[in-house]
Design a protein around this motif. Structure first.
Motif, mmCIF file in Angstrom:
data_model
loop_
_atom_site.group_PDB
_atom_site.id
_atom_site.type_symbol
_atom_site.label_atom_id
_atom_site.label_comp_id
_atom_site.label_asym_id
_atom_site.label_seq_id
_atom_site.Cartn_x
_atom_site.Cartn_y
_atom_site.Cartn_z
ATOM 1 N N ALA A 1 -2.646 -10.321 -6.473
ATOM 2 C CA ALA A 1 -2.790 -9.411 -7.610
ATOM 3 C C ALA A 1 -3.260 -8.052 -7.121
ATOM 4 O O ALA A 1 -4.013 -7.952 -6.157
ATOM 5 C CB ALA A 1 -3.782 -9.972 -8.627
ATOM 6 N N MET A 2 -2.807 -7.020 -7.810
ATOM 7 C CA MET A 2 -3.137 -5.646 -7.430
ATOM 8 C C MET A 2 -3.585 -4.871 -8.662
ATOM 9 O O MET A 2 -2.955 -4.938 -9.730
ATOM 10 C CB MET A 2 -1.886 -4.988 -6.838
ATOM 11 N N ARG A 3 -4.697 -4.166 -8.520
ATOM 12 C CA ARG A 3 -5.147 -3.244 -9.580
ATOM 13 C C ARG A 3 -5.237 -1.857 -8.960
ATOM 14 O O ARG A 3 -6.018 -1.651 -8.027
ATOM 15 C CB ARG A 3 -6.487 -3.677 -10.154
ATOM 16 N N ALA A 4 -4.410 -0.957 -9.455
ATOM 17 C CA ALA A 4 -4.353 0.395 -8.911
ATOM 18 C C ALA A 4 -4.965 1.365 -9.906
ATOM 19 O O ALA A 4 -4.567 1.416 -11.071
ATOM 20 C CB ALA A 4 -2.908 0.778 -8.618
ATOM 21 N N LEU B 1 0.828 -1.209 0.000
ATOM 22 C CA LEU B 1 0.000 0.000 0.000
ATOM 23 C C LEU B 1 0.856 1.251 0.000
ATOM 24 O O LEU B 1 0.490 2.263 -0.611
ATOM 25 C CB LEU B 1 -0.937 -0.018 1.206
ATOM 26 N N ASP B 2 2.004 1.207 0.683
ATOM 27 C CA ASP B 2 2.897 2.373 0.716
ATOM 28 C C ASP B 2 3.470 2.692 -0.666
ATOM 29 O O ASP B 2 3.730 3.855 -0.988
ATOM 30 C CB ASP B 2 4.047 2.135 1.699
ATOM 31 N N THR B 3 3.698 1.654 -1.471
ATOM 32 C CA THR B 3 4.306 1.872 -2.789
ATOM 33 C C THR B 3 3.283 2.134 -3.886
ATOM 34 O O THR B 3 3.660 2.398 -5.035
ATOM 35 C CB THR B 3 5.157 0.648 -3.203
ATOM 36 N N ALA B 4 2.003 2.057 -3.559
ATOM 37 C CA ALA B 4 0.951 2.286 -4.560
ATOM 38 C C ALA B 4 0.765 3.778 -4.815
ATOM 39 O O ALA B 4 0.960 4.610 -3.925
ATOM 40 C CB ALA B 4 -0.361 1.668 -4.089
ATOM 41 N N ARG B 5 0.388 4.102 -6.037
ATOM 42 C CA ARG B 5 0.086 5.491 -6.362
ATOM 43 C C ARG B 5 -1.220 5.913 -5.679
ATOM 44 O O ARG B 5 -2.070 5.071 -5.369
ATOM 45 C CB ARG B 5 -0.047 5.658 -7.875
ATOM 46 N N ALA C 1 -8.765 -0.469 -0.919
ATOM 47 C CA ALA C 1 -8.129 0.610 -0.169
ATOM 48 C C ALA C 1 -8.138 1.876 -1.012
ATOM 49 O O ALA C 1 -8.100 1.828 -2.247
ATOM 50 C CB ALA C 1 -6.699 0.238 0.210
ATOM 51 N N ASP C 2 -8.208 3.002 -0.335
ATOM 52 C CA ASP C 2 -8.102 4.306 -0.980
ATOM 53 C C ASP C 2 -6.886 5.008 -0.395
ATOM 54 O O ASP C 2 -6.815 5.244 0.818
ATOM 55 C CB ASP C 2 -9.353 5.143 -0.744
ATOM 56 N N THR C 3 -5.921 5.321 -1.261
ATOM 57 C CA THR C 3 -4.689 5.955 -0.817
ATOM 58 C C THR C 3 -4.720 7.441 -1.161
ATOM 59 O O THR C 3 -4.915 7.817 -2.326
ATOM 60 C CB THR C 3 -3.462 5.297 -1.477
ATOM 61 N N ASP C 4 -4.548 8.282 -0.135
ATOM 62 C CA ASP C 4 -4.544 9.730 -0.340
ATOM 63 C C ASP C 4 -3.208 10.186 -0.911
ATOM 64 O O ASP C 4 -2.236 9.428 -0.977
ATOM 65 C CB ASP C 4 -4.813 10.447 0.987
ATOM 66 N N ALA C 5 -3.156 11.454 -1.301
ATOM 67 C CA ALA C 5 -1.943 12.008 -1.885
ATOM 68 C C ALA C 5 -0.758 11.960 -0.921
ATOM 69 O O ALA C 5 0.397 11.875 -1.340
ATOM 70 C CB ALA C 5 -2.194 13.448 -2.336
ATOM 71 N N ASP C 6 -1.044 11.991 0.396
ATOM 72 C CA ASP C 6 0.043 11.948 1.384
ATOM 73 C C ASP C 6 0.463 10.522 1.729
ATOM 74 O O ASP C 6 1.303 10.309 2.613
ATOM 75 C CB ASP C 6 -0.356 12.687 2.663
ATOM 76 N N GLY C 7 -0.141 9.527 1.038
ATOM 77 C CA GLY C 7 0.232 8.136 1.261
ATOM 78 C C GLY C 7 -0.607 7.417 2.292
ATOM 79 O O GLY C 7 -0.400 6.216 2.533
ATOM 80 N N THR C 8 -1.561 8.091 2.905
ATOM 81 C CA THR C 8 -2.425 7.458 3.894
ATOM 82 C C THR C 8 -3.426 6.540 3.210
ATOM 83 O O THR C 8 -4.149 6.966 2.290
ATOM 84 C CB THR C 8 -3.189 8.512 4.723
ATOM 85 N N ALA C 9 -3.461 5.275 3.628
ATOM 86 C CA ALA C 9 -4.385 4.292 3.046
ATOM 87 C C ALA C 9 -5.581 4.103 3.969
ATOM 88 O O ALA C 9 -5.428 3.857 5.165
ATOM 89 C CB ALA C 9 -3.672 2.969 2.829
ATOM 90 N N ARG C 10 -6.769 4.242 3.410
ATOM 91 C CA ARG C 10 -8.005 4.030 4.162
ATOM 92 C C ARG C 10 -8.628 2.720 3.694
ATOM 93 O O ARG C 10 -8.854 2.528 2.503
ATOM 94 C CB ARG C 10 -8.966 5.200 3.940
ATOM 95 N N LEU C 11 -8.880 1.823 4.661
ATOM 96 C CA LEU C 11 -9.434 0.512 4.316
ATOM 97 C C LEU C 11 -10.304 -0.005 5.455
ATOM 98 O O LEU C 11 -10.294 0.527 6.566
ATOM 99 C CB LEU C 11 -8.307 -0.479 4.005
ATOM 100 N N ASP C 12 -11.056 -1.062 5.148
ATOM 101 C CA ASP C 12 -11.931 -1.683 6.133
ATOM 102 C C ASP C 12 -11.113 -2.630 7.004
ATOM 103 O O ASP C 12 -10.423 -3.508 6.494
ATOM 104 C CB ASP C 12 -13.054 -2.444 5.413
ATOM 105 N N ASP C 13 -11.187 -2.456 8.321
ATOM 106 C CA ASP C 13 -10.357 -3.245 9.231
ATOM 107 C C ASP C 13 -10.661 -4.739 9.140
ATOM 108 O O ASP C 13 -9.746 -5.568 9.150
ATOM 109 C CB ASP C 13 -10.551 -2.765 10.674
ATOM 110 N N ALA C 14 -11.942 -5.098 9.059
ATOM 111 C CA ALA C 14 -12.307 -6.520 8.987
ATOM 112 C C ALA C 14 -11.812 -7.135 7.688
ATOM 113 O O ALA C 14 -11.315 -8.265 7.669
ATOM 114 C CB ALA C 14 -13.825 -6.672 9.108
#
Length: 320
Positions: free
Chosen positions: A251-254, A190-194, A217-230
């Motif tokens: 697999a990852m689709r960004a 997640l840290d390396t994703a755009r 997950a939704d990654t903000d411009a500052d690198g913060t990833a928002r996701l569902d904990d469960a």
């Protein structure tokens, strides 16, 4: 001699009317209290979600429903009535096989409505549920099934990790080490994703069928990833199982606004993620799993190698 005045007929009528008025008021108060208490009580409905499970319950004579669509319609009517009365209701997935096991373990007669009610009460506490807020039942069914599937996947992965035992060399718990490793790798991915929307899929070749976990997950411009904990917990457990014991893929689709989607992935092998080449990613995405026939590639999609995740951590413990 003392004379005791006798009440007149009018006085007796007034006294009787007063007692009756007091009794009526008490009954009204009790009815008002019961209505108020009903609004305070949450209810649960154990829902059969497909025709196969419905037919299994038809073996019980006390299960009076003869038609699955009519059964669903009746459930929806009941939900509406309860909602109109201000009552809160949750739906739980009713599995006939689990119900039969529950009755056998509890010494209950499965052909009694009270047994089904007791099982539903257990489901509301221990199983996945969805609240009813007035939406169509057809919209709630997929959500309930998805939550049940996710819980079953989590339970299977967790149980499998627990059974791996300890490393014969270092003495550490293999499952716990694998889970920590999976959590670290997920954070790196997640840290390396755009910035944008990420869709991750992890599949592990378990028995009797493949385990699949999905994470959004939704990654903000500052690198913060928002996701569902469960979702993240389930995904990490499946990834850990693949790292520790079973072959699999991630697999990852960004997706980033204004740019082509990027698709990439890894093999799960020897406690680590082995990057797939762009060609391997293309083949995996553009080949029908069942027939092996080629599938046209999507437009505006780049099939590429994954980004560098940085220095590797030692793989989780393993048996020697």
């Amino acid at each position: 001699m003392t004379l005791t005045p006798q009440p007149s007929e009018h006085s007796r009528d007034e006294s009787h009317a007063a007692r009756r008025s007091t009794a009526d008021a008490a009954r009204t108060d009790r009815r008002t209290t019961r209505r108020a208490l009903r609004r305070e009580v949450a209810g649960a409905i154990g829902l059969l979600t497909d025709d196969h499970d419905f037919r299994a319950m038809r073996h019980y004579r006390s299960f009076v429903f003869a038609d699955f669509p009519a059964y669903l319609s009746g459930v929806e009517d009941l939900l509406r009535v309860r909602a109109s009365q201000g009552a809160h209701t949750v739906l739980a997935l009713f599995d006939p096989e689990e119900y039969a096991d529950f009755c056998a373990d509890s010494g209950l007669d499965p052909d009694r409505p009270s047994s089904r009610a007791r099982f539903t009460g257990e489901l509301a506490v221990t199983g996945p549920t969805v609240p009813y807020n007035g939406e169509p039942l057809a919209d709630l069914l997929p959500t309930l099934i998805k939550k049940a599937f996710r819980q079953a996947t989590w339970e299977y992965a967790s149980m499998s990790l627990a059974r791996l035992g300890t490393c014969t060399t270092c003495g550490k718990d293999i499952g716990q080490e694998a889970f920590a490793r999976a959590r670290d790798l997920l954070a790196r991915i997640l840290d390396t994703a755009r910035p944008g929307r990420q869709h991750l899929t992890c599949s592990v070749s378990a028995s009797p069928e493949t385990l699949v976990a999905v994470l959004h997950a939704d990654t903000d411009a500052d690198g913060t990833a928002r996701l569902d904990d469960a979702e993240a917990l389930e995904f990490t457990a499946v990834l850990a199982l693949g790292l520790a014991a079973l072959p699999g893929r991630l697999a990852m689709r960004a997706s980033t606004r204004g740019a082509a989607d990027r698709v990439y992935g890894w093999r799960l092998r020897a406690g680590d993620l082995d990057p797939l080449t762009a060609g391997e990613v293309f083949d995996a995405c553009c080949t029908d799993i069942d027939s092996g026939d080629p599938i046209p590639p999507e437009s505006s999609v780049d099939y590429c190698v994954p980004p560098d995740l940085g220095p590797n951590c030692p793989p989780p413990g393993h048996r020697h």
